[in-house]
Motif scaffolding. Structure first.
Motif, mmCIF file in Angstrom:
data_model
loop_
_atom_site.group_PDB
_atom_site.id
_atom_site.type_symbol
_atom_site.label_atom_id
_atom_site.label_comp_id
_atom_site.label_asym_id
_atom_site.label_seq_id
_atom_site.Cartn_x
_atom_site.Cartn_y
_atom_site.Cartn_z
ATOM 1 N N SER A 63 14.515 62.867 -20.582
ATOM 2 C CA SER A 63 13.528 63.308 -19.604
ATOM 3 C C SER A 63 14.205 63.847 -18.355
ATOM 4 O O SER A 63 13.923 64.965 -17.911
ATOM 5 C CB SER A 63 12.603 62.147 -19.242
ATOM 6 N N VAL A 64 15.097 63.060 -17.778
ATOM 7 C CA VAL A 64 15.771 63.489 -16.554
ATOM 8 C C VAL A 64 16.551 64.773 -16.819
ATOM 9 O O VAL A 64 16.510 65.708 -16.018
ATOM 10 C CB VAL A 64 16.677 62.369 -15.999
ATOM 11 N N ALA A 65 17.241 64.839 -17.942
ATOM 12 C CA ALA A 65 18.048 66.027 -18.253
ATOM 13 C C ALA A 65 17.194 67.286 -18.310
ATOM 14 O O ALA A 65 17.513 68.286 -17.657
ATOM 15 C CB ALA A 65 18.794 65.827 -19.566
ATOM 16 N N VAL A 66 16.109 67.270 -19.072
ATOM 17 C CA VAL A 66 15.332 68.508 -19.203
ATOM 18 C C VAL A 66 14.606 68.870 -17.912
ATOM 19 O O VAL A 66 14.479 70.052 -17.596
ATOM 20 C CB VAL A 66 14.349 68.496 -20.403
ATOM 21 N N HIS A 67 14.172 67.889 -17.149
ATOM 22 C CA HIS A 67 13.513 68.198 -15.882
ATOM 23 C C HIS A 67 14.515 68.730 -14.854
ATOM 24 O O HIS A 67 14.187 69.623 -14.074
ATOM 25 C CB HIS A 67 12.737 66.997 -15.354
ATOM 26 N N LEU A 68 15.732 68.208 -14.872
ATOM 27 C CA LEU A 68 16.758 68.747 -13.980
ATOM 28 C C LEU A 68 17.195 70.143 -14.416
ATOM 29 O O LEU A 68 17.456 71.006 -13.577
ATOM 30 C CB LEU A 68 17.956 67.802 -13.902
ATOM 31 N N ARG A 83 12.249 73.355 -23.739
ATOM 32 C CA ARG A 83 12.151 73.046 -25.174
ATOM 33 C C ARG A 83 13.458 73.379 -25.879
ATOM 34 O O ARG A 83 13.924 72.636 -26.733
ATOM 35 C CB ARG A 83 10.998 73.810 -25.818
ATOM 36 N N GLY A 84 14.024 74.529 -25.535
ATOM 37 C CA GLY A 84 15.296 74.916 -26.137
ATOM 38 C C GLY A 84 16.407 73.940 -25.803
ATOM 39 O O GLY A 84 17.204 73.571 -26.654
ATOM 40 N N ALA A 85 16.457 73.509 -24.557
ATOM 41 C CA ALA A 85 17.487 72.552 -24.141
ATOM 42 C C ALA A 85 17.303 71.217 -24.853
ATOM 43 O O ALA A 85 18.276 70.570 -25.245
ATOM 44 C CB ALA A 85 17.443 72.367 -22.634
ATOM 45 N N LEU A 86 16.065 70.820 -25.047
ATOM 46 C CA LEU A 86 15.792 69.530 -25.686
ATOM 47 C C LEU A 86 16.267 69.498 -27.134
ATOM 48 O O LEU A 86 16.582 68.439 -27.668
ATOM 49 C CB LEU A 86 14.296 69.204 -25.590
ATOM 50 N N ARG A 87 16.381 70.642 -27.749
ATOM 51 C CA ARG A 87 16.914 70.690 -29.122
ATOM 52 C C ARG A 87 18.362 70.208 -29.171
ATOM 53 O O ARG A 87 18.858 69.879 -30.238
ATOM 54 C CB ARG A 87 16.825 72.106 -29.676
ATOM 55 N N HIS A 88 19.010 70.154 -28.020
ATOM 56 C CA HIS A 88 20.421 69.747 -27.952
ATOM 57 C C HIS A 88 20.579 68.477 -27.133
ATOM 58 O O HIS A 88 21.590 68.257 -26.480
ATOM 59 C CB HIS A 88 21.248 70.906 -27.380
ATOM 60 N N ARG A 89 19.563 67.626 -27.220
ATOM 61 C CA ARG A 89 19.509 66.410 -26.416
ATOM 62 C C ARG A 89 20.645 65.433 -26.704
ATOM 63 O O ARG A 89 20.949 64.576 -25.897
ATOM 64 C CB ARG A 89 18.165 65.725 -26.572
ATOM 65 N N ASP A 90 21.301 65.562 -27.848
ATOM 66 C CA ASP A 90 22.407 64.652 -28.153
ATOM 67 C C ASP A 90 23.591 64.852 -27.207
ATOM 68 O O ASP A 90 24.474 64.012 -27.124
ATOM 69 C CB ASP A 90 22.838 64.801 -29.609
ATOM 70 N N HIS A 91 23.605 65.924 -26.443
ATOM 71 C CA HIS A 91 24.666 66.185 -25.477
ATOM 72 C C HIS A 91 24.381 65.545 -24.113
ATOM 73 O O HIS A 91 25.272 65.469 -23.275
ATOM 74 C CB HIS A 91 24.865 67.696 -25.276
ATOM 75 N N PHE A 92 23.151 65.100 -23.891
ATOM 76 C CA PHE A 92 22.784 64.541 -22.600
ATOM 77 C C PHE A 92 23.342 63.128 -22.446
ATOM 78 O O PHE A 92 23.371 62.358 -23.403
ATOM 79 C CB PHE A 92 21.262 64.488 -22.433
ATOM 80 N N VAL A 93 23.742 62.818 -21.244
ATOM 81 C CA VAL A 93 24.205 61.473 -20.906
ATOM 82 C C VAL A 93 23.485 61.019 -19.649
ATOM 83 O O VAL A 93 22.912 61.829 -18.913
ATOM 84 C CB VAL A 93 25.743 61.429 -20.672
ATOM 85 N N TRP A 94 23.521 59.737 -19.409
ATOM 86 C CA TRP A 94 22.895 59.173 -18.214
ATOM 87 C C TRP A 94 23.625 59.672 -16.980
ATOM 88 O O TRP A 94 24.852 59.616 -16.900
ATOM 89 C CB TRP A 94 22.934 57.656 -18.277
#
Length: 185
Positions: A77-82, A103-114
């Motif tokens: 959530s934080v990643a895509v909103h930022l 939506r496109g960024a969320l397809r690569h959510r495994d790259h997001f970190v806290w």
């Protein structure tokens, strides 16, 4: 509005909000009083303002200002909103294009970190938005709030930019030439 003896600092944005029992979001870090105020702002946007163009920013600023605690959902959530706030603030994206990019960024959510939140997540809060008396004031206030939240996350801007650009590169790889364009449209 609540009196001084029945307010509390929101656990997310630190705004002084009504100290009430009630629902809040399952992974956003918002106090029930702040969550209720956010609901009132959304109701005004949907009803009185008939879903203004700045609605996307209202959601992004609120979510990024209330990151919660580390969990898969909160991180995403934080990643895509930022990323959305980055696209608005630095890439001057049209607000209408930001949801598609998210939506496109969320397809690569495994790259997001806290991303560890900072002590202060902006000098404006949802309370500033509630003071607007017209759609024009509301729009200006939401835009200023969104910019304030984006600036508050400045120690993490390089990571957020990398996520946005990485998502674009993966989206436009050999198998998909219709990826996210990180240029203003």
């Amino acid at each position: 509005m609540a009196t001084a003896k029945n307010v509390t600092a929101c656990c997310g944005c630190q705004a002084l909000v009504p100290d009430i029992d009630g629902p809040s979001h399952p992974y956003l870090g918002a106090s029930p009083g702040c969550w209720a105020i956010y609901g009132e702002v959304l109701a005004k946007e949907y009803g009185e303002y008939r879903y203004p163009a700045v609605h996307r920013l209202t959601v992004d600023a609120y979510a990024a200002q209330h990151p919660g605690v580390p969990s898969r959902q909160a991180i995403q959530s934080v990643a895509v909103h930022l990323i959305s706030l980055f696209l608005l603030s630095e890439r001057r994206f049209a607000i209408a294009k930001m949801t598609e990019a998210m939506r496109g960024a969320l397809r690569h959510r495994d790259h997001f970190v806290w991303l560890a939140p900072l002590a202060s997540l902006a000098n404006m809060t949802i309370l500033d938005v509630t003071r607007a008396q017209s759609l024009q004031e509301h729009s200006r206030c939401v835009q200023a709030w969104a910019e304030s939240v984006w600036q508050a996350w400045s120690p993490h801007h390089a990571t957020i930019r990398r996520w946005a650009h990485s998502s674009q590169r993966m989206a436009i790889g050999p198998a998909n030439r219709k990826g996210i364009c990180l240029t203003p449209t």
